[in-house]
Design an enzyme around this catalytic site. Structure first.
Site, PDB file in Angstrom:
ATOM      1  N   ARG A   1      -3.367   2.500   9.473  1.00 40.16           N
ATOM      2  CA  ARG A   1      -2.459   1.366   9.545  1.00 40.16           C
ATOM      3  C   ARG A   1      -2.885   0.385  10.631  1.00 40.16           C
ATOM      4  O   ARG A   1      -2.780  -0.827  10.477  1.00 40.16           O
ATOM      5  CB  ARG A   1      -1.036   1.865   9.824  1.00 40.16           C
ATOM      6  CG  ARG A   1      -0.001   0.784   9.883  1.00 40.16           C
ATOM      7  CD  ARG A   1       0.103   0.044   8.572  1.00 40.16           C
ATOM      8  NE  ARG A   1       1.223  -0.879   8.550  1.00 40.16           N
ATOM      9  CZ  ARG A   1       1.565  -1.609   7.511  1.00 40.16           C
ATOM     10  NH1 ARG A   1       0.855  -1.527   6.396  1.00 40.16           N
ATOM     11  NH2 ARG A   1       2.590  -2.415   7.547  1.00 40.16           N
TER      12      ARG A   1
ATOM     13  N   SER B   1      -0.702 -10.563  -2.467  1.00 34.25           N
ATOM     14  CA  SER B   1      -1.723  -9.572  -2.134  1.00 34.25           C
ATOM     15  C   SER B   1      -1.999  -8.665  -3.340  1.00 34.25           C
ATOM     16  O   SER B   1      -2.232  -9.161  -4.435  1.00 34.25           O
ATOM     17  CB  SER B   1      -1.268  -8.784  -0.900  1.00 34.25           C
ATOM     18  OG  SER B   1      -2.319  -8.064  -0.355  1.00 34.25           O
TER      19      SER B   1
ATOM     20  N   ASP C   1      -5.608 -16.797   6.523  1.00 34.64           N
ATOM     21  CA  ASP C   1      -5.756 -15.467   5.913  1.00 34.64           C
ATOM     22  C   ASP C   1      -7.246 -15.143   5.815  1.00 34.64           C
ATOM     23  O   ASP C   1      -7.987 -15.820   5.120  1.00 34.64           O
ATOM     24  CB  ASP C   1      -5.108 -15.494   4.521  1.00 34.64           C
ATOM     25  CG  ASP C   1      -5.116 -14.135   3.822  1.00 34.64           C
ATOM     26  OD1 ASP C   1      -5.764 -13.195   4.332  1.00 34.64           O
ATOM     27  OD2 ASP C   1      -4.477 -14.026   2.759  1.00 34.64           O
TER      28      ASP C   1
ATOM     29  N   HIS D   1      -2.899 -13.051   6.740  1.00 31.08           N
ATOM     30  CA  HIS D   1      -2.492 -12.540   5.434  1.00 31.08           C
ATOM     31  C   HIS D   1      -0.984 -12.333   5.344  1.00 31.08           C
ATOM     32  O   HIS D   1      -0.380 -12.546   4.296  1.00 31.08           O
ATOM     33  CB  HIS D   1      -3.239 -11.221   5.183  1.00 31.08           C
ATOM     34  CG  HIS D   1      -3.066 -10.678   3.805  1.00 31.08           C
ATOM     35  ND1 HIS D   1      -3.459 -11.368   2.683  1.00 31.08           N
ATOM     36  CD2 HIS D   1      -2.529  -9.505   3.354  1.00 31.08           C
ATOM     37  CE1 HIS D   1      -3.177 -10.643   1.600  1.00 31.08           C
ATOM     38  NE2 HIS D   1      -2.618  -9.518   1.981  1.00 31.08           N
ATOM     39  N   ASP D   2      -0.385 -11.917   6.456  1.00 33.18           N
ATOM     40  CA  ASP D   2       1.062 -11.655   6.483  1.00 33.18           C
ATOM     41  C   ASP D   2       1.902 -12.888   6.157  1.00 33.18           C
ATOM     42  O   ASP D   2       3.102 -12.761   5.893  1.00 33.18           O
ATOM     43  CB  ASP D   2       1.482 -11.130   7.866  1.00 33.18           C
ATOM     44  CG  ASP D   2       1.523  -9.610   7.898  1.00 33.18           C
ATOM     45  OD1 ASP D   2       1.312  -8.997   6.837  1.00 33.18           O
ATOM     46  OD2 ASP D   2       1.767  -9.057   8.984  1.00 33.18           O
TER      47      ASP D   2
END
Lengths: 385, 200
Positions: A226, A156, A321, A354-355
């Site tokens: 968040r 990232s 992602d 994405h994680d």
């Protein structure tokens, strides 16, 4: 916990390096002096050819692997990939993981004292860029006696730092692994960051960033930031399979309290984050993401911008992602091909969005380990295990 | 020990060439060429194990489906494009040939010759789709959807105005046997072509 896992780097203690030589920044200001907090795993060999630099992402920090104490529930954020026998094998490599400037985990940043006033920097902390971080990391390498990293690795925003390393210090990096990253943010990426920033900045407790002086914390804003960010880290499928439309109770309550499990999860994520992260740091990190665009100086020609790079690249993306989708990694890989640079590109099939770059997944591990084995081979580290 | 067709290609590739290997497998050819001839370049592959093997060897490998073309490679990006045993599995082999000769002035292509005598026996006498060492799959699960022969491929090259620089045959270990040199379409199990762009 009474015993640590066999494949863990074990108990680790962060260290602090203080720098007195001023650091000129991209924004035009200069950081007069600063601290960098970092951790290391493994042993630097006598030739100093086995050092790996780990670059962290938006909400990351120096604690990438191992445990700070036996009571720590979770290991460092990239423990799945750093340790004895893991992709980044600490039996072979000496791993350096640093908390970036502007962070909120010990390195100089908005929540550390401004030497001029003695008060926390707060919103007066200079805006940081990926380039500034890379320069500061290079100074830490100098301090540790590392002339050239065997590899610089990151996911990232961390991947952007890796890319910047190949451009700013091509002679100091032997291999680059750019994972789940992008050569620049899209309008949609910037838009999500702006929503997060507005959530923080519009919190009445934010006080234009001077919340420390007011004895408040913009928790609600940071929580919202968040929550919206977290949505972009997961895939639709991952969220669907984890929560679906599951309810907390038997039936609808016809109110605005938590009803769906996904709401509960997001609130929990937001709450936890808002008590452990600094709002000014979050703002600054999102701006660093937005500003990153090494091709801009070459009229948007990424291949031309990549001219200084000379090391072999591994570029990895994850199929689900949508924050930095495979097409963005391909954009980087293709620009490297156009520039005639050595590059390998792999798209890992993963449902985790994405994680996924943080998680263990067999093919991801196989690819990562194969590349790192090559790094070890190129550095002549193979016979030392 | 390298596959027979790979050995021949190895001999054809010039020193220091920039090579693109389509369907590079585990990177054997590119790794050997890099070591022996200072060749640089990329391999394209979609098989996960092949890709991992390439990474471990230090072969630049790009995960890319050949049916999507080579648009990420510029005109004349390479000196040579190699494609071994993949032509017959492509959706449009003719278009790939165009793409290959856009990216480089010359290409080397190997494919199983469907007119190989053993294949003819299978189909012509026994009445079954051929199954052999070079065509190991059953008709229903084969990835080889565009089978062709020496003659077919030469025909295609002629139609496109391409130059056949060289031609060779591979028969499980006996390539160069006089029968296959004389009658490649009948005795050549694997067709190996070296093709260049036509003039104009």
């Amino acid at each position: 916990m009474t015993e640590l896992p066999q494949d863990s780097v074990g108990l680790v203690t962060p260290e602090t390096a203080h720098f007195d030589d001023p650091l000129p920044l991209a924004c035009g200001r200069t950081l007069p002096a600063y601290d960098l907090v970092y951790e290391t795993y493994g042993t630097l060999n006598a030739e100093r050819t086995n050092a790996i630099l780990i670059c962290h992402a938006l909400s990351g920090h120096h604690h990438a692997a191992g445990y700070h104490s036996l009571d720590e529930r979770k290991p460092g954020w990239w423990d799945a990939h750093i340790g004895p026998g893991k992709s980044i094998d600490t039996d072979r490599f000496f791993v350096v993981s640093v908390n970036n400037l502007g962070g909120c985990h010990g390195s100089t940043g908005p929540n550390t004292p401004n030497p001029e006033t003695g008060e926390p920097w707060g919103p007066d902390f200079p805006m940081m860029t990926v380039l500034d971080w890379v320069h500061s990391q290079a100074r830490l390498a100098d301090r540790l006696g590392i002339e050239r990293f065997a590899a610089v690795v990151g996911g990232s925003l961390g991947g952007m730092q890796v890319l910047q390393w190949t451009l700013s210090y091509p002679e100091r990096i032997a291999h680059a692994a750019v994972i789940a990253a992008t050569p620049k943010l899209s309008a949609q990426n910037i838009a999500f960051n702006e929503v997060a920033r507005q959530a923080i900045r519009s919190d009445p407790d934010f006080h234009d960033g001077h919340y420390a002086e007011h004895g408040t914390l913009p928790r609600r804003g940071l929580k919202l930031a968040r929550m919206v960010g977290h949505i972009t880290y997961l895939s639709e499928d991952a969220m669907g399979s984890k929560f679906g439309r599951d309810l907390r109770s038997e039936d609808f309550n016809f109110g605005y309290d938590v009803e769906f499990q996904v709401e509960s999860y997001l609130r929990y994520q937001g709450d936890t984050f808002s008590t452990s992260f600094d709002a000014n740091t979050y703002l600054l990190m999102t701006k660093a993401l937005d500003y990153f665009d090494p091709a801009a100086a070459r009229g948007g020609d990424l291949a031309a911008a990549l001219a200084p790079a000379s090391c072999p690249f591994l570029v990895v993306s994850f199929s689900s992602d949508w924050r930095f989708p495979p097409s963005r990694s391909k954009e980087l890989a293709n620009a490297l091909i156009r520039a005639g640079k050595p590059v390998s590109y792999v798209n890992i099939d993963s449902p985790h969005g994405h994680d996924a770059f943080l998680l263990p997944e067999p093919r991801y591990q196989a690819v990562f380990a194969a590349f790192m084995a090559r790094v070890a081979h190129d550095q002549g580290l193979e016979d030392r295990r | 020990m390298m596959r027979a067709d790979l050995q021949l290609i190895h001999d054809w590739v010039p020193q220091g060439a920039r090579v693109l290997d389509l369907g590079c497998g585990d990177g054997t050819l590119l790794a050997a060429l890099a070591q022996a001839k200072g060749v640089t370049g990329y391999g394209l592959e979609i098989d996960p194990d092949g890709i991992t093997a390439c990474l471990a060897r230090g072969v630049n490998v790009i995960e890319q489906n050949l049916d999507e073309g080579l648009s990420n490679f510029e005109d004349d990006a390479c000196d040579l494009v190699v494609m071994t045993q993949a032509l017959q599995a492509l959706r449009r082999p003719d278009r790939m040939l165009d793409e290959m000769l856009r990216v480089a002035g010359e290409c080397i292509i190997t494919f199983p010759n469907f007119a190989y005598w053993r294949h003819r026996v299978h189909l012509g006498l026994r009445g079954y789709m051929p199954v052999s060492k070079s065509l190991p799959h059953a008709w229903y699960d084969t990835p080889n959807i565009h089978l062709s022969t020496f003659n077919d491929f030469e025909h295609l090259c002629r139609d496109k105005g391409l130059i056949i620089v060289d031609r060779a045959v591979g028969v499980g270990g006996h390539e160069g046997h006089w029968t296959s040199r004389l009658w490649p379409n009948l005795f050549g199990e694997i067709a190996i072509f070296r093709v260049a762009r036509g003039e104009g």
